[in-house]
Design a protein around this motif. Structure first.
Motif, PDB file in Angstrom:
ATOM      1  N   ILE A   1       0.829  -1.198   0.000  1.00 37.63           N
ATOM      2  CA  ILE A   1       0.000   0.000   0.000  1.00 37.63           C
ATOM      3  C   ILE A   1       0.866   1.252   0.000  1.00 37.63           C
ATOM      4  O   ILE A   1       0.556   2.251  -0.653  1.00 37.63           O
ATOM      5  N   LEU A   2       1.975   1.183   0.730  1.00 34.42           N
ATOM      6  CA  LEU A   2       2.793   2.376   0.961  1.00 34.42           C
ATOM      7  C   LEU A   2       3.838   2.622  -0.115  1.00 34.42           C
ATOM      8  O   LEU A   2       4.450   3.692  -0.148  1.00 34.42           O
ATOM      9  N   ILE A   3       4.039   1.653  -1.014  1.00 34.94           N
ATOM     10  CA  ILE A   3       5.042   1.821  -2.063  1.00 34.94           C
ATOM     11  C   ILE A   3       4.661   2.968  -2.993  1.00 34.94           C
ATOM     12  O   ILE A   3       3.545   3.040  -3.501  1.00 34.94           O
ATOM     13  N   GLY A   4       5.599   3.874  -3.212  1.00 31.23           N
ATOM     14  CA  GLY A   4       5.406   4.948  -4.182  1.00 31.23           C
ATOM     15  C   GLY A   4       4.517   6.082  -3.728  1.00 31.23           C
ATOM     16  O   GLY A   4       4.115   6.914  -4.545  1.00 31.23           O
ATOM     17  N   ILE A   5       4.199   6.139  -2.435  1.00 26.73           N
ATOM     18  CA  ILE A   5       3.282   7.194  -1.987  1.00 26.73           C
ATOM     19  C   ILE A   5       3.939   8.166  -1.003  1.00 26.73           C
ATOM     20  O   ILE A   5       3.271   9.069  -0.513  1.00 26.73           O
ATOM     21  N   TYR A   6       5.243   7.985  -0.725  1.00 28.33           N
ATOM     22  CA  TYR A   6       5.879   8.846   0.271  1.00 28.33           C
ATOM     23  C   TYR A   6       5.840  10.292  -0.198  1.00 28.33           C
ATOM     24  O   TYR A   6       6.272  10.603  -1.308  1.00 28.33           O
ATOM     25  N   PRO A   7       5.284  11.209   0.613  1.00 26.57           N
ATOM     26  CA  PRO A   7       5.120  12.609   0.195  1.00 26.57           C
ATOM     27  C   PRO A   7       6.449  13.278  -0.148  1.00 26.57           C
ATOM     28  O   PRO A   7       7.444  13.103   0.555  1.00 26.57           O
ATOM     29  N   GLU A   8       6.438  14.046  -1.222  1.00 29.18           N
ATOM     30  CA  GLU A   8       7.665  14.700  -1.673  1.00 29.18           C
ATOM     31  C   GLU A   8       7.867  16.081  -1.071  1.00 29.18           C
ATOM     32  O   GLU A   8       8.971  16.602  -1.082  1.00 29.18           O
ATOM     33  N   ASN A   9       6.815  16.693  -0.572  1.00 37.40           N
ATOM     34  CA  ASN A   9       6.963  18.048  -0.020  1.00 37.40           C
ATOM     35  C   ASN A   9       6.571  18.072   1.458  1.00 37.40           C
ATOM     36  O   ASN A   9       5.877  17.186   1.964  1.00 37.40           O
ATOM     37  N   THR A  10       7.038  19.119   2.125  1.00 40.35           N
ATOM     38  CA  THR A  10       6.850  19.228   3.577  1.00 40.35           C
ATOM     39  C   THR A  10       5.391  19.267   3.981  1.00 40.35           C
ATOM     40  O   THR A  10       4.980  18.621   4.959  1.00 40.35           O
ATOM     41  N   ALA A  11       4.581  20.016   3.235  1.00 42.72           N
ATOM     42  CA  ALA A  11       3.166  20.154   3.589  1.00 42.72           C
ATOM     43  C   ALA A  11       2.458  18.804   3.564  1.00 42.72           C
ATOM     44  O   ALA A  11       1.680  18.477   4.476  1.00 42.72           O
ATOM     45  N   ASP A  12       2.718  18.008   2.522  1.00 45.69           N
ATOM     46  CA  ASP A  12       2.090  16.691   2.425  1.00 45.69           C
ATOM     47  C   ASP A  12       2.595  15.755   3.514  1.00 45.69           C
ATOM     48  O   ASP A  12       1.833  14.948   4.057  1.00 45.69           O
ATOM     49  N   ARG A  13       3.894  15.843   3.822  1.00 45.43           N
ATOM     50  CA  ARG A  13       4.428  14.987   4.888  1.00 45.43           C
ATOM     51  C   ARG A  13       3.775  15.311   6.225  1.00 45.43           C
ATOM     52  O   ARG A  13       3.431  14.409   6.992  1.00 45.43           O
ATOM     53  N   GLN A  14       3.582  16.595   6.500  1.00 42.68           N
ATOM     54  CA  GLN A  14       2.934  16.982   7.745  1.00 42.68           C
ATOM     55  C   GLN A  14       1.470  16.549   7.762  1.00 42.68           C
ATOM     56  O   GLN A  14       0.944  16.124   8.803  1.00 42.68           O
ATOM     57  N   ALA A  15       0.809  16.649   6.611  1.00 46.14           N
ATOM     58  CA  ALA A  15      -0.599  16.252   6.528  1.00 46.14           C
ATOM     59  C   ALA A  15      -0.747  14.751   6.766  1.00 46.14           C
ATOM     60  O   ALA A  15      -1.662  14.303   7.481  1.00 46.14           O
ATOM     61  N   LEU A  16       0.158  13.969   6.191  1.00 46.39           N
ATOM     62  CA  LEU A  16       0.105  12.524   6.388  1.00 46.39           C
ATOM     63  C   LEU A  16       0.436  12.161   7.829  1.00 46.39           C
ATOM     64  O   LEU A  16      -0.225  11.298   8.434  1.00 46.39           O
ATOM     65  N   LEU A  17       1.429  12.823   8.389  1.00 43.85           N
ATOM     66  CA  LEU A  17       1.797  12.568   9.777  1.00 43.85           C
ATOM     67  C   LEU A  17       0.628  12.865  10.709  1.00 43.85           C
ATOM     68  O   LEU A  17       0.320  12.087  11.620  1.00 43.85           O
ATOM     69  N   HIS A  18      -0.048  13.982  10.467  1.00 45.25           N
ATOM     70  CA  HIS A  18      -1.206  14.338  11.296  1.00 45.25           C
ATOM     71  C   HIS A  18      -2.308  13.291  11.154  1.00 45.25           C
ATOM     72  O   HIS A  18      -2.939  12.902  12.154  1.00 45.25           O
ATOM     73  N   ALA A  19      -2.548  12.841   9.933  1.00 42.06           N
ATOM     74  CA  ALA A  19      -3.605  11.847   9.718  1.00 42.06           C
ATOM     75  C   ALA A  19      -3.288  10.560  10.463  1.00 42.06           C
ATOM     76  O   ALA A  19      -4.182   9.927  11.049  1.00 42.06           O
ATOM     77  N   LEU A  20      -2.016  10.162  10.453  1.00 42.58           N
ATOM     78  CA  LEU A  20      -1.637   8.921  11.131  1.00 42.58           C
ATOM     79  C   LEU A  20      -1.796   9.014  12.646  1.00 42.58           C
ATOM     80  O   LEU A  20      -2.040   8.006  13.309  1.00 42.58           O
ATOM     81  N   THR A  21      -1.663  10.227  13.183  1.00 46.38           N
ATOM     82  CA  THR A  21      -1.808  10.386  14.632  1.00 46.38           C
ATOM     83  C   THR A  21      -3.258  10.248  15.082  1.00 46.38           C
ATOM     84  O   THR A  21      -3.520  10.133  16.280  1.00 46.38           O
ATOM     85  N   THR A  22      -4.191  10.261  14.136  1.00 44.00           N
ATOM     86  CA  THR A  22      -5.607  10.164  14.492  1.00 44.00           C
ATOM     87  C   THR A  22      -6.083   8.716  14.606  1.00 44.00           C
ATOM     88  O   THR A  22      -7.233   8.482  14.972  1.00 44.00           O
ATOM     89  N   ILE A  23      -5.210   7.753  14.263  1.00 45.68           N
ATOM     90  CA  ILE A  23      -5.630   6.355  14.307  1.00 45.68           C
ATOM     91  C   ILE A  23      -4.710   5.565  15.240  1.00 45.68           C
ATOM     92  O   ILE A  23      -3.620   6.012  15.582  1.00 45.68           O
ATOM     93  N   ASN A  24      -5.176   4.413  15.636  1.00 44.80           N
ATOM     94  CA  ASN A  24      -4.383   3.502  16.452  1.00 44.80           C
ATOM     95  C   ASN A  24      -3.620   2.569  15.509  1.00 44.80           C
ATOM     96  O   ASN A  24      -4.216   1.704  14.864  1.00 44.80           O
ATOM     97  N   THR A  25      -2.309   2.768  15.411  1.00 46.65           N
ATOM     98  CA  THR A  25      -1.512   1.958  14.484  1.00 46.65           C
ATOM     99  C   THR A  25      -1.353   0.521  14.950  1.00 46.65           C
ATOM    100  O   THR A  25      -0.888  -0.326  14.192  1.00 46.65           O
ATOM    101  N   ARG A  26      -1.719   0.236  16.198  1.00 45.76           N
ATOM    102  CA  ARG A  26      -1.712  -1.124  16.746  1.00 45.76           C
ATOM    103  C   ARG A  26      -0.347  -1.808  16.587  1.00 45.76           C
ATOM    104  O   ARG A  26      -0.267  -3.027  16.426  1.00 45.76           O
ATOM    105  N   GLY A  27       0.705  -0.996  16.622  1.00 46.74           N
ATOM    106  CA  GLY A  27       2.050  -1.554  16.517  1.00 46.74           C
ATOM    107  C   GLY A  27       2.383  -2.149  15.174  1.00 46.74           C
ATOM    108  O   GLY A  27       3.311  -2.952  15.059  1.00 46.74           O
ATOM    109  N   ASN A  28       1.625  -1.777  14.128  1.00 50.42           N
ATOM    110  CA  ASN A  28       1.880  -2.353  12.805  1.00 50.42           C
ATOM    111  C   ASN A  28       3.250  -1.922  12.290  1.00 50.42           C
ATOM    112  O   ASN A  28       3.523  -0.717  12.194  1.00 50.42           O
ATOM    113  N   PRO A  29       4.124  -2.854  11.947  1.00 48.66           N
ATOM    114  CA  PRO A  29       5.492  -2.506  11.535  1.00 48.66           C
ATOM    115  C   PRO A  29       5.562  -1.551  10.353  1.00 48.66           C
ATOM    116  O   PRO A  29       6.363  -0.614  10.353  1.00 48.66           O
ATOM    117  N   SER A  30       4.738  -1.780   9.321  1.00 44.39           N
ATOM    118  CA  SER A  30       4.795  -0.931   8.127  1.00 44.39           C
ATOM    119  C   SER A  30       4.451   0.515   8.464  1.00 44.39           C
ATOM    120  O   SER A  30       5.118   1.455   7.994  1.00 44.39           O
TER     121      SER A  30
END
Length: 223
Positions: free
Chosen positions: A160-189
């Motif tokens: 799922i994550l292949i080829g989707i890593y954000p290239e700019n700072t704004a997108d990286r921050q947006a993705l980071l914020h989105a991930l903080t809203t969920i329980n990652t349940r210790g998923n390695p990926s």
């Protein structure tokens, strides 16, 4: 490529029984043009009742259009069928053809419809999460990842994550914020992704949290 996702799920669904006119036709899901898929459609026309033939004829017309090198017509017909059905075979086929043409937003619509009509179908959730990331819809991606983890917290999300890593700072921050809203349940990926975003964002003090969990899962973080 996104199509690789389908190759992963195809192994999980290597056969399907389709009931038509009282008979069972055992088909392999097909994500590309093949004689077996066209033959299956012809069989379905022969064994289905008359009211159902209109939809089957539409799919058969789409397959013939592909053979005549008219992919736009075929994709249009498949997309129309996909958005009005819950049939896995049609949704698989429509999504694969749409991705082949690079129509990411149209593929996202199909994946969203698929999840709407079959909320617990994990392959559809995988597609939706990946495509949402591709179009930078990070809230939708995070919500979908959360639903996947609810089914299996150790799900292999690397495809799922292949080829989707954000290239700019704004997108990286947006993705980071989105991930903080969920329980990652210790998923390695997800922990790899989370740690990478933290490091690149200069939040080095927070990164060791992810590193600690990664060591517990014996996952190597390569930044």
């Amino acid at each position: 490529r996104s199509r690789g996702l389908g190759d992963v799920y195809k192994r999980q669904h290597n056969s399907r029984a389709i009931r038509a006119g009282g008979r069972l036709l055992h088909l392999r899901p097909v994500l590309r043009s093949s004689s077996s898929y066209r033959i299956s459609l012809i069989c379905l026309i022969l064994f289905t009742s008359l009211p159902a033939q209109a939809g089957i004829e539409q799919l058969l017309t789409a397959e013939f259009a592909l053979q005549r090198q008219h992919p736009k017509q075929a994709i249009q017909l498949y997309q129309q069928a996909a958005l009005t059905t819950r049939d896995i075979g049609v949704l698989d086929r429509a999504l694969a053809l749409t991705l082949d043409q690079g129509n990411i937003h149209d593929a996202l619509r199909i994946a969203q419809h698929w999840v709407d009509v079959d909320p617990d179908h994990v392959p559809a959730l995988f597609y939706l999460a990946h495509l949402a990331l591709r179009v930078h819809d990070y809230p939708l991606a995070a919500q979908t990842l959360d639903r996947i983890l609810a089914h299996d917290s150790s799900a292999a999300l690397d495809r799922i994550l292949i080829g989707i890593y954000p290239e700019n700072t704004a997108d990286r921050q947006a993705l980071l914020h989105a991930l903080t809203t969920i329980n990652t349940r210790g998923n390695p990926s997800l922990l790899v992704l989370h740690a990478g975003l933290l490091v690149q964002g200069g939040q080095l003090n927070d990164a060791p949290v992810s590193y600690t969990h990664l060591r517990a899962h014996e996952t190597v973080l390569d930044l």
